[in-house]
Design a protein around this motif. Structure first.
Motif, PDB file in Angstrom:
ATOM      1  N   ALA A  35       0.841  -1.187   0.000  1.00  0.00           N
ATOM      2  CA  ALA A  35       0.000   0.000   0.000  1.00  0.00           C
ATOM      3  C   ALA A  35       0.878   1.239   0.000  1.00  0.00           C
ATOM      4  O   ALA A  35       2.083   1.171   0.244  1.00  0.00           O
ATOM      5  CB  ALA A  35      -0.899  -0.010   1.235  1.00  0.00           C
ATOM      6  N   ALA A  36       0.270   2.371  -0.295  1.00  0.00           N
ATOM      7  CA  ALA A  36       0.955   3.661  -0.226  1.00  0.00           C
ATOM      8  C   ALA A  36       0.448   4.413   0.988  1.00  0.00           C
ATOM      9  O   ALA A  36      -0.639   4.135   1.494  1.00  0.00           O
ATOM     10  CB  ALA A  36       0.677   4.464  -1.485  1.00  0.00           C
ATOM     11  N   ALA A  37       1.229   5.373   1.454  1.00  0.00           N
ATOM     12  CA  ALA A  37       0.810   6.222   2.569  1.00  0.00           C
ATOM     13  C   ALA A  37       0.826   7.670   2.111  1.00  0.00           C
ATOM     14  O   ALA A  37       1.773   8.119   1.472  1.00  0.00           O
ATOM     15  CB  ALA A  37       1.740   6.034   3.765  1.00  0.00           C
ATOM     16  N   LEU A  38      -0.249   8.370   2.411  1.00  0.00           N
ATOM     17  CA  LEU A  38      -0.393   9.755   1.981  1.00  0.00           C
ATOM     18  C   LEU A  38      -0.748  10.586   3.210  1.00  0.00           C
ATOM     19  O   LEU A  38      -1.750  10.320   3.872  1.00  0.00           O
ATOM     20  CB  LEU A  38      -1.517   9.826   0.935  1.00  0.00           C
ATOM     21  N   THR A  39       0.089  11.577   3.509  1.00  0.00           N
ATOM     22  CA  THR A  39      -0.207  12.475   4.619  1.00  0.00           C
ATOM     23  C   THR A  39      -1.023  13.638   4.067  1.00  0.00           C
ATOM     24  O   THR A  39      -0.515  14.419   3.264  1.00  0.00           O
ATOM     25  CB  THR A  39       1.091  13.008   5.258  1.00  0.00           C
ATOM     26  N   PRO A  40      -2.286  13.759   4.444  1.00  0.00           N
ATOM     27  CA  PRO A  40      -3.116  14.817   3.865  1.00  0.00           C
ATOM     28  C   PRO A  40      -2.621  16.186   4.322  1.00  0.00           C
ATOM     29  O   PRO A  40      -2.212  16.343   5.472  1.00  0.00           O
ATOM     30  CB  PRO A  40      -4.503  14.529   4.437  1.00  0.00           C
ATOM     31  N   LEU A  91      -3.037   6.237  -8.170  1.00  0.00           N
ATOM     32  CA  LEU A  91      -2.801   4.794  -8.231  1.00  0.00           C
ATOM     33  C   LEU A  91      -3.176   4.313  -9.624  1.00  0.00           C
ATOM     34  O   LEU A  91      -4.130   4.806 -10.219  1.00  0.00           O
ATOM     35  CB  LEU A  91      -3.661   4.049  -7.204  1.00  0.00           C
TER      36      LEU A  91
ATOM     37  N   PRO B  40      -9.716  13.220   6.313  1.00  0.00           N
ATOM     38  CA  PRO B  40      -8.870  12.243   7.005  1.00  0.00           C
ATOM     39  C   PRO B  40      -8.976  12.432   8.517  1.00  0.00           C
ATOM     40  O   PRO B  40      -9.064  13.560   8.997  1.00  0.00           O
ATOM     41  CB  PRO B  40      -7.462  12.597   6.524  1.00  0.00           C
ATOM     42  N   CYS B  44      -3.714  11.390  11.202  1.00  0.00           N
ATOM     43  CA  CYS B  44      -3.569  10.110  10.505  1.00  0.00           C
ATOM     44  C   CYS B  44      -3.039  10.282   9.089  1.00  0.00           C
ATOM     45  O   CYS B  44      -3.258  11.303   8.442  1.00  0.00           O
ATOM     46  CB  CYS B  44      -4.921   9.395  10.417  1.00  0.00           C
ATOM     47  N   ASP B  45      -2.327   9.261   8.627  1.00  0.00           N
ATOM     48  CA  ASP B  45      -2.035   9.129   7.203  1.00  0.00           C
ATOM     49  C   ASP B  45      -3.125   8.275   6.561  1.00  0.00           C
ATOM     50  O   ASP B  45      -3.702   7.395   7.203  1.00  0.00           O
ATOM     51  CB  ASP B  45      -0.695   8.409   6.988  1.00  0.00           C
ATOM     52  N   LEU B  46      -3.363   8.559   5.289  1.00  0.00           N
ATOM     53  CA  LEU B  46      -4.215   7.678   4.507  1.00  0.00           C
ATOM     54  C   LEU B  46      -3.377   6.522   3.988  1.00  0.00           C
ATOM     55  O   LEU B  46      -2.258   6.749   3.506  1.00  0.00           O
ATOM     56  CB  LEU B  46      -4.807   8.424   3.304  1.00  0.00           C
ATOM     57  N   VAL B  47      -3.897   5.316   4.060  1.00  0.00           N
ATOM     58  CA  VAL B  47      -3.261   4.149   3.452  1.00  0.00           C
ATOM     59  C   VAL B  47      -4.084   3.798   2.215  1.00  0.00           C
ATOM     60  O   VAL B  47      -5.307   3.672   2.296  1.00  0.00           O
ATOM     61  CB  VAL B  47      -3.202   2.974   4.446  1.00  0.00           C
ATOM     62  N   LEU B  48      -3.410   3.706   1.072  1.00  0.00           N
ATOM     63  CA  LEU B  48      -4.078   3.562  -0.220  1.00  0.00           C
ATOM     64  C   LEU B  48      -3.676   2.254  -0.863  1.00  0.00           C
ATOM     65  O   LEU B  48      -2.480   1.949  -0.958  1.00  0.00           O
ATOM     66  CB  LEU B  48      -3.639   4.693  -1.164  1.00  0.00           C
ATOM     67  N   PHE B 142      -9.241   2.767   1.028  1.00  0.00           N
ATOM     68  CA  PHE B 142      -8.570   3.768   1.847  1.00  0.00           C
ATOM     69  C   PHE B 142      -8.670   3.379   3.304  1.00  0.00           C
ATOM     70  O   PHE B 142      -9.741   2.990   3.765  1.00  0.00           O
ATOM     71  CB  PHE B 142      -9.233   5.134   1.656  1.00  0.00           C
TER      72      PHE B 142
END
Lengths: 333, 333
Positions: A35-40, A91, B40, B44-48, B142
């Motif tokens: 998975a990827a991690a995205l910090t909003p 993605l 979000p 937290c980070d989003l995991v995609l 997500f």
């Protein structure tokens, strides 16, 4: 990240070779995780959209592969722009048929990577499958807007102006020219005009440069993918309003204008054919000047084409008559 | 949201009828916008993650449609669980062939909707296309983890224990049974054993109940989709370590154990066949007791199967010998 080695599967090697170079975002972990991690961004909502292309449906099998990757990404970028969102990343879900054509894949990845750079929308992760069917590219893109500020379809108000970016109908005419080359002569198009319409089908120009202005000024907006007539009808339905559009004001390219002069029935294709990837939006009249100024600064043409009223439905008025469309909106079913 | 009406396209009607009921998240806007909005959770980070299934590749065309939707969602939920993430929602990209089979679609949406409820992962939006190829379901899911805490593949340490959830190899044996029913007799399986293995292929059991414990205790983790042997090798490669697995400790169902007793060569399928959707993880030995307690509380079986060492590669040791696999990992290419 280790180098490709013998213990890696062929699938992993393809990903490492062609797609890892695109995965520059730290949260992509070099495509070496589940998975990827995205910090909003702080105070922001994520805007999520998914759109894809299938060979034989959304593109021709012999289209240049770099354009196929670009188009799939740009369709999603166009959604983000219409929502007033800044791109954060995407993605990629890729289904490829038969034996892997590495030259095709290399060109596809190159085009995709160039657009990811151009629009500031890096590859975050993906999924690669073999399919017994045609090639299919599905992209999910992420953008950011200030919390609660995503520009909706459902917030147009009676009295708003209706505007559109760019020119309408080019791509729909372009695909007809791809299917039947004789139409170029029937429509009395010059070679550059023919090339222009085909190019507009092959490669949309998403209006992300306008996203900040849309966010600031638009009452409601959406991107035009299924045709101006049908998409504006959707916006009106979601907002509980009507719109009246002056067809003479709908912005057309020289090529579309020439085709229309040769065959007035082409207006149906122009207004309902889709694949425009322009933005149709409404805004309060007092915001018109500031929006025009922002659009000029962004280098994006915008044109006022009508207004929002009470009622229901989008009326397209041409020479005093309301147009009736055979099929107001592109539909897969 | 207006009711379906004559001005809607057939595509919009399908979406409104079958998928709008699943779009309970406020940011889905009833599937009546270009995009979804997701706020979000703070800090937290989003995991995609994105994963899909194609008819004839990941499922059989005559599989029950409700299971196809569930499987596509559960594959993604399994990725979130392995990363220690709590589900927030998902996007659905659906490509459907030929004439729309509304009974199929209704059952597909029902299964998907039930699992969305069960796992607390609502539909946020999607994309629906007609395809000349086989049916394809691509899901992007997500999740949320505390900032910087996504459980990675690359953080296993020499000395860690290696554990896996559930049982290994059932689905890979199940798909062989689907392809050749005579194997049930060759493997001396009872009818319930045969049914168990087929069901494990049809419907994965993602271990989301264990996600909080994985987040708290795991050094590294990933979900097993391409086979324990290949996936653990990927984890080792990403972490720059080796692992030694005691094959006798790999947890097997009674059915898999029976097949293995009848045909010892089946061990290759069990360890490399994939489609397990279990979690393989490593953790420091001092966390073993607390992790086991959490797993018991969550009702998820976990088994210690080996340990992490310095070096490279995942060794599977059986009766004192290191197994060699014909193809250590499932690969589409």
């Amino acid at each position: 990240m280790s180098a490709p080695d013998d213990a890696m599967s062929a699938e992993d090697r393809l990903i490492a070779r062609y797609f890892r170079p695109l995965a520059k975002h730290p949260g992509a972990f070099g495509l070496a995780d589940d998975a990827a991690a995205l910090t909003p961004p702080e105070g922001c909502d994520l805007v999520l959209t998914t759109d894809g292309v299938i060979s034989g449906v959304h593109f021709f099998a012999d289209d240049p592969p770099d354009c196929i990757g670009r188009k799939a990404l740009r369709m999603n970028l166009s959604d983000l722009a219409a929502k007033g969102a800044r791109p954060l990343g995407f993605l990629l879900a890729l289904a490829l048929p038969g034996a892997t054509d590495e030259a095709w894949l290399a060109a596809f990845a190159k085009g995709l990577g160039e657009d990811a750079e151009r629009y500031g929308c890096p590859l975050l992760g993906g999924d690669t499958d073999r399919t017994p069917g045609p090639a299919a590219v599905s992209i999910t893109a992420f953008g950011a807007v200030p919390h609660g500020k995503m520009v909706r379809r459902s917030t147009a108000k009676s009295g708003d102006c209706v505007l559109t970016t760019g020119t309408i109908g080019d791509a729909a005419l372009g695909v007809l020219l791809r299917r039947d080359a004789s139409r170029a002569a029937a429509w009395r198009l010059s070679d550059p005009m023919t090339a222009h319409l085909k190019r507009r089908y092959l490669l949309p120009q998403p209006r992300n440069a306008l996203a900040d202005a849309v966010l600031r000024d638009a009452a409601a907006a959406m991107d035009i993918s299924d045709g101006l007539a049908g998409d504006l009808a959707k916006l009106c339905r979601a907002s509980g309003v009507a719109a009246e559009i002056d067809v003479a004001r709908v912005p057309l390219s020289d090529a579309a204008r020439a085709a229309l002069a040769a065959d007035p029935a082409v207006i149906d294709t122009v207004l309902t054919g889709g694949d425009d990837y322009e933005i149709v939006l409404t805004l309060a009249r007092e915001k018109l000047a500031s929006f025009h100024a922002a659009a000029q600064a962004a280098g994006v043409a915008v044109t006022e084409i009508g207004h929002v009223t009470a009622g229901a439905g989008a009326r397209f008025v041409h020479l005093g008559k309301t147009l009736k469309f055979a099929r107001p909106s592109y539909s897969h079913f």
